[in-house]
Design a protein around this motif. Structure first.
Motif, short mmCIF file in Angstrom:
data_model
loop_
_atom_site.label_atom_id
_atom_site.label_comp_id
_atom_site.label_asym_id
_atom_site.label_seq_id
_atom_site.Cartn_x
_atom_site.Cartn_y
_atom_site.Cartn_z
N PRO A 46 -4.95 -0.23 4.66
CA PRO A 46 -4.23 0.21 5.86
C PRO A 46 -2.81 0.73 5.56
CG PRO A 46 -5.35 -1.84 6.29
CD PRO A 46 -5.55 -1.57 4.83
N ALA A 47 -2.18 0.17 4.52
CA ALA A 47 -0.81 0.60 4.22
C ALA A 47 -0.77 2.09 3.90
CB ALA A 47 -0.26 -0.21 3.05
N TYR A 49 7.76 2.57 15.78
CA TYR A 49 6.36 2.41 15.30
C TYR A 49 6.33 1.49 14.07
CZ TYR A 49 2.37 3.73 12.36
OH TYR A 49 1.29 3.70 11.52
N ILE A 50 7.21 1.76 13.10
CA ILE A 50 7.21 0.96 11.87
C ILE A 50 7.55 -0.50 12.20
CG2 ILE A 50 8.39 0.56 9.66
CD1 ILE A 50 8.76 3.60 9.43
N LYS A 51 8.60 -0.67 12.99
CA LYS A 51 9.06 -2.03 13.31
C LYS A 51 7.94 -2.84 13.97
CE LYS A 51 12.86 -4.35 15.52
NZ LYS A 51 13.73 -4.32 16.68
N GLU A 52 7.26 -2.22 14.94
CA GLU A 52 6.20 -2.94 15.65
C GLU A 52 4.98 -3.18 14.76
OE1 GLU A 52 6.31 -4.47 18.32
OE2 GLU A 52 4.31 -4.56 19.24
N TYR A 53 4.65 -2.19 13.94
CA TYR A 53 3.48 -2.36 13.05
C TYR A 53 3.73 -3.54 12.09
CZ TYR A 53 -0.38 -1.43 9.92
OH TYR A 53 -1.54 -1.57 9.17
N GLU A 96 5.39 -6.38 4.78
CA GLU A 96 6.73 -5.89 4.41
C GLU A 96 6.67 -4.37 4.36
OE1 GLU A 96 9.49 -7.61 3.53
OE2 GLU A 96 8.48 -9.49 4.04
N TYR A 97 7.81 -3.71 4.64
CA TYR A 97 7.78 -2.24 4.59
C TYR A 97 7.44 -1.72 3.19
CZ TYR A 97 8.57 2.66 5.11
OH TYR A 97 8.36 4.02 5.10
N SER A 98 7.81 -2.50 2.17
CA SER A 98 7.56 -2.03 0.80
C SER A 98 6.07 -1.74 0.54
CB SER A 98 8.07 -3.05 -0.22
OG SER A 98 7.44 -4.28 0.03
N THR A 99 5.17 -2.47 1.24
CA THR A 99 3.73 -2.25 1.03
C THR A 99 3.30 -0.88 1.57
OG1 THR A 99 3.14 -3.33 3.13
CG2 THR A 99 3.18 -4.73 1.17
N ILE A 100 4.02 -0.40 2.56
CA ILE A 100 3.73 0.94 3.11
C ILE A 100 4.45 2.00 2.28
CG2 ILE A 100 4.11 2.45 5.12
CD1 ILE A 100 3.92 -0.21 6.81
N ASP A 101 5.67 1.67 1.94
CA ASP A 101 6.51 2.64 1.21
C ASP A 101 5.87 3.09 -0.10
OD1 ASP A 101 9.20 3.94 1.25
OD2 ASP A 101 9.27 2.95 -0.71
#
Ligand SMILES: Nc1ncnc2c1ncn2[C@@H]1O[C@H](COP(=O)(O)OP(=O)(O)O)[C@@H](O)[C@H]1O
Ligand SMILES: [Mg+2]
Length: 269
Positions: A179-180, A218-222, A229-234
């Motif tokens: 999903p990330a 969107y990012i904050k709520e997801y 953690e955001y790093s997993t998406i980044d």
């Protein structure tokens, strides 16, 4: 051409009223049959899982074009709502995030298109990158964590329709993956988007402002909903940006993607 009433238009297809409660998504001439079948398969899977998506009713041909028939949704897109009611942007962005997180809760191991394979194939075909850059990005992508969750592949506010409820459309790019990576693509879509050259400057600024607001909320709520953690998406931004280069997007958008890609390549060892 057919005398059906056109009610929507996307990059791949035109949408027409078809019969009572149904629409036909009529693809551009010579559109690859494999991609159309993929949309039918993934829409069917999403619908059978209970995700709110228009029910697919099968394939047909009209005026020499391939079409898929779907349940008709009498609603407007989330994108048009955001533009019409910008004061409610925070709620709409949270909704976008919660719908996306909901999709990601489902496993989709049965889909034979997998995220890393699709990303690496696109990166291999990407224009504007050198062979060495492509090789580096592909090697990096192969090391990212795998996943077998349902990923939409093109999740953005124009692929969400709203009536009294919410409906997710346009599953042609649906894959099984992490999903990330799917969320990273949405972040890219909300970060890099161009407008026609003759768009008035104040309008450009306004749209950019809205897009940034949607992206942040969107990012904050997801992250809140999933506990990630955001790093997993980044870490998926690099392949998501590189793979998008194969798409039919304006040159200035490709240039913006290239700067993101090259800045990130510099940080790789
Ligand atoms: N089932 C549906 N009912 C009503 N309108 C639809 C339906 N599916 C798509 N549309 C409209 O047509 C637009 C384009 O459809 P979409 O499937 O996203 O095509 P594309 O792949 O070309 O982006 C949507 O943004 C929406 O406005
Ligand atoms: Mg679409």
């Amino acid at each position: 051409m057919t005398d059906l009433k056109r009610i929507g238009q996307g990059r791949t297809a035109d949408i027409f009223e078809y019969s009572q409660g149904r629409i036909i998504k009529l693809y551009k001439k010579d559109f690859p049959a494999e991609a159309i079948n993929q949309e039918l398969v993934v829409s069917g899977l999403a619908s059978s899982l209970g995700i709110r998506t228009p029910e697919p009713f099968g394939h047909t041909q009209l005026d020499g074009r391939d079409g898929l028939i779907f349940q008709r949704i009498s609603g407007v897109s989330l994108l048009s709502l955001i533009i019409k009611k910008p004061w409610a942007i925070s709620n709409y962005s949270k909704l976008l995030a919660s719908l996306h997180a909901e999709i990601h809760a489902y496993e989709a191991a049965e889909l034979n298109r997998t995220q890393k394979k699709v990303l690496c194939d696109y990166i291999q075909q990407a224009p504007l990158l050198t062979e060495q850059e492509k090789e580096k990005i592909i090697r990096y992508t192969e090391e990212l964590p795998d996943g077998n969750k349902l990923c939409h592949g093109d999740f953005h506010p124009d692929n969400v329709l709203c009536d009294e409820g919410y409906w997710i459309v346009d599953w042609m790019t649906g894959i099984s993956g992490n999903p990330a990576g799917d969320t990273a693509r949405t972040v890219i879509l909300l970060s890099v988007g161009s407008m026609p050259d003759d768009t008035p400057a104040p309008l450009k600024l306004f749209v950019q402002f809205l897009r940034n607001k949607v992206k942040a909320a969107y990012i904050k709520e997801y992250l809140r909903l999933t506990g990630h953690e955001y790093s997993t998406i980044d870490e998926w931004i690099l392949p998501a940006a590189a793979a998008r280069l194969v798409e039919w997007i304006p040159q200035n958008e490709k240039d913006a993607l290239l700067s993101i890609i090259r800045a990130r390549l510099k940080t790789l060892v």
